[in-house]
Design an enzyme around this catalytic site. Structure first.
Site, PDB file in Angstrom:
ATOM      1  N   ASN A 179       0.847  -1.193   0.000  1.00  0.00           N
ATOM      2  CA  ASN A 179       0.000   0.000   0.000  1.00  0.00           C
ATOM      3  C   ASN A 179       0.885   1.246   0.000  1.00  0.00           C
ATOM      4  O   ASN A 179       1.605   1.499   0.962  1.00  0.00           O
ATOM      5  CB  ASN A 179      -0.898   0.022   1.240  1.00  0.00           C
ATOM      6  CG  ASN A 179      -1.686   1.319   1.338  1.00  0.00           C
ATOM      7  OD1 ASN A 179      -2.518   1.606   0.497  1.00  0.00           O
ATOM      8  ND2 ASN A 179      -1.420   2.120   2.365  1.00  0.00           N
ATOM      9  N   GLU A 180       0.866   1.982  -1.100  1.00  0.00           N
ATOM     10  CA  GLU A 180       1.609   3.237  -1.233  1.00  0.00           C
ATOM     11  C   GLU A 180       3.119   3.047  -1.040  1.00  0.00           C
ATOM     12  O   GLU A 180       3.797   3.930  -0.514  1.00  0.00           O
ATOM     13  CB  GLU A 180       1.066   4.307  -0.280  1.00  0.00           C
ATOM     14  CG  GLU A 180      -0.317   4.780  -0.656  1.00  0.00           C
ATOM     15  CD  GLU A 180      -0.752   6.042   0.091  1.00  0.00           C
ATOM     16  OE1 GLU A 180      -0.078   6.411   1.077  1.00  0.00           O
ATOM     17  OE2 GLU A 180      -1.754   6.665  -0.324  1.00  0.00           O
TER      18      GLU A 180
END
Length: 415
Positions: free
Chosen positions: A140-141
């Site tokens: 995530n990111e």
């Protein structure tokens, strides 16, 4: 999900089983992200942010089942939040193998037979049937950097998951920003991998918190995307100057979604973010649904999401460039059709005056019909510290070659 540190990360195995055994941890958002302060564990003044895991992975799977939604777990790739920390386990370590095993075990928990270790726990908790998990997101990111070998980690996860679960769809991360070299680099990696291994990545997770004007300017953003790998617009929202949940931001999101719907062959998933805001106890806005200990407050942004979700066609109707001309007049349109032949028109009018929208069929004959409309309008009333008060009203509409779209409104019309 990643945590302010590796120790603070979200660990799904600690969120299942008996409620009394689930250990509370402070949430990442309890910590200050001011990099000028000393130490990663400096608390915010509102550091009550925490996770008791009264709702864990089992309960989230149940919620998806009750809503008729698909679950999409997002898993750590062995790094802390890359914005705030360089903490990680190296991708060639035994510690990293544990993260990969967590992914495999989660799939077993969701889908495995009741005589498997994690399938047995699911059954013991009350759900012997498989949850039918069919996709999972890796990271995530995160982005490729001197510290994080994102691409190698994705390859390791993909290989391990597909060796055991060949039909599982895997999503990859493309960093925290859309207009950025790191996003372009990520896409180059996934597209390159796809040539040798079409199963490498089902969709790429893109995030963008942007101004309303950016959304208006990028309604056609996905028109020229390659179609080999899908897009997951995993976090997005329009941020006004004062970060309000109001019609200004909601109309921009509606406009963008007309372009996303037009490109539904490549944008397979989309998710507004964040979802919830506890009134008086948050450090981020806008958010889709606000609540306190007595009431739920639905925002105009929520109603846009609701109207798009509740009125989905089975195929889009090409407009042959008409939609681009309408955008010049501040009108943003998408058209779709159901299998039963019903037409669904979605239109946002961002002007301060009503707009008369001509409607003709494929033979250029004016449409004459009785339609049913759902219209979202603002009131301009914004209580202090709260979202703008809005509602959706339903009405029948007489269509005689055109339809009136009210100023500063979003409408869904079915006929």
């Amino acid at each position: 999900m990643e945590g302010i540190s590796l120790e603070n990360r979200y660990r799904w195995k600690r969120t299942v089983g008996e409620l009394k055994d689930r250990k509370y941890i402070p949430n990442l958002w309890a910590f200050d992200d001011d990099r000028s302060k000393t130490g990663w564990d400096v608390k915010r003044p509102d550091s009550h942010y925490g996770q008791s895991f009264g709702i864990g992975f089992y309960e989230y799977f149940l919620l998806c089942e009750l809503l008729g939604a698909k679950a999409l777990p997002v898993l750590s790739i062995g790094t802390a939040c890359q914005f705030r920390s360089t903490q990680l386990v190296t991708s060639d370590s035994e510690e990293f193998d544990e993260y990969v095993q967590d992914a495999l075990d989660l799939i077993e928990f969701a889908n495995g037979p009741v005589n498997s270790k994690w399938g047995a726990l699911r059954a013991k908790m009350g759900h012997p049937e498989s949850f039918g998990l069919d996709m999972i997101s890796v990271g995530n990111e995160q982005w490729e950097s001197q510290y994080v070998d994102l691409y190698k980690r994705h390859q390791i996860f993909e290989k391990a998951i597909h060796e055991k679960y060949p039909d599982m769809r895997i999503l990859g991360t493309a960093g925290p920003f859309l207009d950025s070299p790191i996003t372009e680099d990520a896409w180059n990696f996934y597209n390159s991998e796809f040539k040798a291994n079409p199963n490498t990545c089902y969709a790429v997770d893109e995030h963008y918190y942007v101004s309303p004007q950016w959304m208006y300017d990028h309604v056609d953003h996905y028109d020229d995307y390659p179609r080999d790998i899908a897009v997951f617009a995993g976090e997005y929202a329009a941020h006004t100057t004062d970060r309000q949940n109001n019609m200004e931001s909601a109309l921009a999101e509606a406009a963008l979604l007309t372009g996303i719907e037009k490109n539904a062959d490549v944008v397979k998933l989309a998710s507004y973010a964040p979802l919830f805001n506890r009134v008086g106890h948050s450090q981020w806005k806008p958010d889709m649904i606000w609540f306190d200990d007595e009431k739920v407050y639905l925002t105009p942004n929520y109603y846009v999401q609701m109207l798009f979700a509740n009125h989905v066609g089975d195929e889009t109707i090409p407009m042959n460039g008409q939609e681009k001309e309408l955008r010049k007049d501040g009108i943003y349109v998408s058209l779709s059709r159901t299998q039963q032949g019903e037409t669904i028109l979605k239109v946002a009018n961002v002007n301060d005056s009503d707009y008369t929208l001509p409607l003709t069929d494929g033979a250029d004959v004016p449409v004459e019909a009785i339609g049913h409309a759902w219209i979202l309008e603002g009131t301009g009333e914004i209580p202090e510290g709260m979202p703008e008060i809005t509602d959706v009203r339903e009405t029948n509409v007489q269509i005689i070659g055109n339809v009136t779209v009210l100023a500063q409104s979003f409408m869904v019309l079915r006929f």
